[in-house]
Design an enzyme around this catalytic site. Structure first.
Site, PDB file in Angstrom:
ATOM      1  N   HIS A   1      -5.623   8.973  11.483  1.00  0.00           N
ATOM      2  CA  HIS A   1      -5.300   7.542  11.483  1.00  0.00           C
ATOM      3  C   HIS A   1      -3.834   7.270  11.175  1.00  0.00           C
ATOM      4  CE1 HIS A   1      -9.832   6.441  10.733  1.00  0.00           C
ATOM      5  NE2 HIS A   1      -9.587   6.864  11.947  1.00  0.00           N
TER       6      HIS A   1
ATOM      7  N   SER B   1     -17.388   7.011   4.437  1.00  0.00           N
ATOM      8  CA  SER B   1     -18.621   6.242   4.644  1.00  0.00           C
ATOM      9  C   SER B   1     -19.235   6.524   6.008  1.00  0.00           C
ATOM     10  CB  SER B   1     -18.323   4.745   4.523  1.00  0.00           C
ATOM     11  OG  SER B   1     -17.352   4.380   5.479  1.00  0.00           O
TER      12      SER B   1
ATOM     13  N   GLN C   1      -8.761  11.020   7.403  1.00  0.00           N
ATOM     14  CA  GLN C   1      -8.623   9.642   7.902  1.00  0.00           C
ATOM     15  C   GLN C   1      -7.624   8.890   7.029  1.00  0.00           C
ATOM     16  OE1 GLN C   1     -12.877   8.032   8.846  1.00  0.00           O
ATOM     17  NE2 GLN C   1     -13.095   9.699   7.407  1.00  0.00           N
TER      18      GLN C   1
ATOM     19  N   VAL D   1      -4.177   7.743   5.144  1.00  0.00           N
ATOM     20  CA  VAL D   1      -2.797   7.563   5.605  1.00  0.00           C
ATOM     21  C   VAL D   1      -1.820   7.676   4.429  1.00  0.00           C
ATOM     22  CG1 VAL D   1      -3.510   6.123   7.563  1.00  0.00           C
ATOM     23  CG2 VAL D   1      -2.974   5.020   5.367  1.00  0.00           C
TER      24      VAL D   1
ATOM     25  N   ARG E   1       0.845  -1.218   0.000  1.00  0.00           N
ATOM     26  CA  ARG E   1       0.000   0.000   0.000  1.00  0.00           C
ATOM     27  C   ARG E   1       0.871   1.256   0.000  1.00  0.00           C
ATOM     28  NH1 ARG E   1      -3.987   0.109   4.714  1.00  0.00           N
ATOM     29  NH2 ARG E   1      -4.476   2.124   3.775  1.00  0.00           N
TER      30      ARG E   1
ATOM     31  N   CYS F   1       7.541   1.289  16.786  1.00  0.00           N
ATOM     32  CA  CYS F   1       7.787  -0.030  17.371  1.00  0.00           C
ATOM     33  C   CYS F   1       6.504  -0.629  17.927  1.00  0.00           C
ATOM     34  CB  CYS F   1       8.831   0.093  18.483  1.00  0.00           C
ATOM     35  SG  CYS F   1       9.176  -1.493  19.256  1.00  0.00           S
TER      36      CYS F   1
ATOM     37  N   ASN G   1     -19.995  13.053  -1.867  1.00  0.00           N
ATOM     38  CA  ASN G   1     -19.816  11.604  -1.926  1.00  0.00           C
ATOM     39  C   ASN G   1     -20.465  11.101  -3.211  1.00  0.00           C
ATOM     40  OD1 ASN G   1     -19.973   8.664  -1.237  1.00  0.00           O
ATOM     41  ND2 ASN G   1     -19.288   9.407   0.761  1.00  0.00           N
TER      42      ASN G   1
ATOM     43  N   CYS H   1      14.647  -1.027  21.263  1.00  0.00           N
ATOM     44  CA  CYS H   1      14.330  -2.182  22.138  1.00  0.00           C
ATOM     45  C   CYS H   1      14.351  -3.510  21.386  1.00  0.00           C
ATOM     46  CB  CYS H   1      12.959  -1.974  22.794  1.00  0.00           C
ATOM     47  SG  CYS H   1      11.577  -2.258  21.663  1.00  0.00           S
TER      48      CYS H   1
HETATM   49  P1  OAD Z   1     -14.644   3.851   3.117  1.00  0.00           P
HETATM   50  O1  OAD Z   1     -14.068   2.913   2.118  1.00  0.00           O
HETATM   51  O2  OAD Z   1     -15.379   3.285   4.260  1.00  0.00           O
HETATM   52  O3  OAD Z   1     -15.626   4.891   2.394  1.00  0.00           O
HETATM   53  C1  OAD Z   1     -15.235   5.564   1.232  1.00  0.00           C
HETATM   54  C2  OAD Z   1     -16.349   6.519   0.871  1.00  0.00           C
HETATM   55  O4  OAD Z   1     -15.946   7.266  -0.267  1.00  0.00           O
HETATM   56  C3  OAD Z   1     -17.669   5.846   0.513  1.00  0.00           C
HETATM   57  O5  OAD Z   1     -18.732   6.536   1.171  1.00  0.00           O
HETATM   58  C4  OAD Z   1     -17.772   6.026  -1.009  1.00  0.00           C
HETATM   59  O6  OAD Z   1     -19.122   6.162  -1.451  1.00  0.00           O
HETATM   60  C5  OAD Z   1     -17.005   7.322  -1.203  1.00  0.00           C
HETATM   61  N1  OAD Z   1     -16.386   7.508  -2.517  1.00  0.00           N
HETATM   62  C6  OAD Z   1     -15.828   6.586  -3.333  1.00  0.00           C
HETATM   63  N2  OAD Z   1     -15.275   7.174  -4.427  1.00  0.00           N
HETATM   64  C7  OAD Z   1     -15.486   8.506  -4.288  1.00  0.00           C
HETATM   65  C8  OAD Z   1     -15.152   9.652  -5.060  1.00  0.00           C
HETATM   66  N3  OAD Z   1     -14.468   9.557  -6.211  1.00  0.00           N
HETATM   67  N4  OAD Z   1     -15.537  10.861  -4.597  1.00  0.00           N
HETATM   68  C9  OAD Z   1     -16.229  10.988  -3.438  1.00  0.00           C
HETATM   69  N5  OAD Z   1     -16.572   9.946  -2.669  1.00  0.00           N
HETATM   70  C10 OAD Z   1     -16.210   8.725  -3.073  1.00  0.00           C
HETATM   71  O7  OAD Z   1     -13.428   4.802   3.594  1.00  0.00           O
HETATM   72  P2  OAD Z   1     -13.355   5.726   4.893  1.00  0.00           P
HETATM   73  O8  OAD Z   1     -14.672   6.332   5.193  1.00  0.00           O
HETATM   74  O9  OAD Z   1     -12.195   6.624   4.700  1.00  0.00           O
HETATM   75  O10 OAD Z   1      -9.436   3.035   9.084  1.00  0.00           O
HETATM   76  O11 OAD Z   1     -13.005   4.663   5.998  1.00  0.00           O
HETATM   77  C11 OAD Z   1     -12.763   5.079   7.315  1.00  0.00           C
HETATM   78  C12 OAD Z   1     -11.726   4.207   7.948  1.00  0.00           C
HETATM   79  O12 OAD Z   1     -12.113   2.835   7.827  1.00  0.00           O
HETATM   80  C13 OAD Z   1     -10.362   4.249   7.268  1.00  0.00           C
HETATM   81  O13 OAD Z   1      -9.569   5.331   7.676  1.00  0.00           O
HETATM   82  C14 OAD Z   1      -9.764   2.947   7.687  1.00  0.00           C
HETATM   83  C15 OAD Z   1     -10.948   2.046   7.445  1.00  0.00           C
HETATM   84  O14 OAD Z   1     -10.970   0.858   8.155  1.00  0.00           O
HETATM   85  C16 OAD Z   1      -8.433   2.337   9.583  1.00  0.00           C
HETATM   86  O15 OAD Z   1      -7.732   1.605   8.900  1.00  0.00           O
HETATM   87  C17 OAD Z   1      -8.267   2.554  11.054  1.00  0.00           C
END
Ligand code: OAD
Length: 249
Positions: free
Chosen positions: A119, A188, A101, A103, A70, A127, A212, A149
């Site tokens: 995040h 999401s 959110q 990375v 990644r 570590c 979105n 360590c």
């Molecule tokens: P998600 O994969 O859960 O959601 C992505 C969102 O982006 C969805 O609502 C899609 O509809 C929308 N989407 C997709 N393509 C798009 C575009 N071109 N323009 C606008 N919107 C679009 O990702 P996150 O909400 O970021 O955490 O997920 C939150 C956290 O869950 C992440 O940071 C990660 C994951 O597990 C950790 O790893 C701790």
């Protein structure tokens, strides 16, 4: 895409803007989201294996390899028009706090000044045992060891069951609680505490604009408007509608 004058006016009139981004803003840079039914990372990989301390304990090499792939993909990707529109927005608004959110580091590479990384960041490592930062960058496919360590190094990202970095979360809460406009882009809204930030802003009286590709998972409510479409199109349109004289990129 024509953005209605009311939303453009809200943006133009806002002195303090808070922005939350999720994986959707990087989708058009070729970085997969997590929950897209076909291409999302969690459609093909199990978060309990790849994003928990137990998963790393069970198979550190597997977890290291997944994040390394990644990291390489993020390094090969380029920021897109959505990331760049937020840089343009930052130049127009007296106070903008960008909370992400993600990375992948694409906001920084686009030129955003000081995004709040809720995040963590996939290109940093720390570590697993002592939590100290790595003394240098490691890019091999073997799990490296801590210079302090001798514990195993892991990516400096937040895994399920872990606390978010305190200073980042405080900045995010403060920005959401005192902004006069909140933008929620490409998330999401399924992972707390980030998911509550738009509603924190809304309950403090700020209008919220959601961008979105789907309305699914977005909480409708008074003061919340949704622009349905890709961030790489909708964000530049919104910024351009608010400041038509701003040079197009
Ligand atoms: P998600 O994969 O859960 O959601 C992505 C969102 O982006 C969805 O609502 C899609 O509809 C929308 N989407 C997709 N393509 C798009 C575009 N071109 N323009 C606008 N919107 C679009 O990702 P996150 O909400 O970021 O955490 O997920 C939150 C956290 O869950 C992440 O940071 C990660 C994951 O597990 C950790 O790893 C701790």
């Amino acid at each position: 895409m024509v953005v209605d004058d009311r939303l453009a006016g809200l943006l133009r009139g806002a002195a303090r803007v808070a922005v939350l981004t999720g994986a959707g803003i990087s989708a058009e840079s070729g970085i997969p989201t997590f929950r897209d039914a076909m291409t999302g990372l969690w459609a093909t990989s199990r978060p309990e294996d790849l994003a928990t301390r137990d998963g790393f304990r069970r198979d550190p090499g597997f977890v290291w390899g997944w994040y390394r792939a990644r990291r390489l993909a993020a390094a090969a990707a380029e920021p897109n028009a959505g990331h760049r529109a937020l840089v343009a927005l930052e130049s127009q608004v007296p106070e903008l706090t960008l909370v992400t959110q993600n990375v992948d580091g694409l906001h920084q590479r686009a030129g955003s000044r000081d995004p709040v990384e809720l995040h963590g960041n996939i290109s940093r490592m720390k570590c697993f045992d002592c939590d100290g930062p790595a003394d240098r960058f490691h890019d091999g496919d073997e799990v490296p060891r801590c210079g302090h360590c001798n514990g195993l190094l892991r990516p400096d990202v937040v895994w399920f069951g872990e606390l978010l970095p305190r200073a980042a979360l405080e900045r995010a809460h403060r920005a959401a609680g005192r902004c006069d406009l909140f933008l929620s882009i490409g998330t999401s809204n399924l992972v707390e505490p980030a998911a509550s930030l738009p509603w924190l802003a809304a309950s403090a009286g700020a209008p919220v604009i959601v961008i979105n590709t789907t309305a699914e998972g977005q909480r409708p409510g008074p003061g919340i408007d949704t622009l349905l479409g890709p961030a790489g199109t909708m964000l530049p349109s919104l910024v351009h509608a608010a400041w038509p004289d701003l040079a197009p990129e």
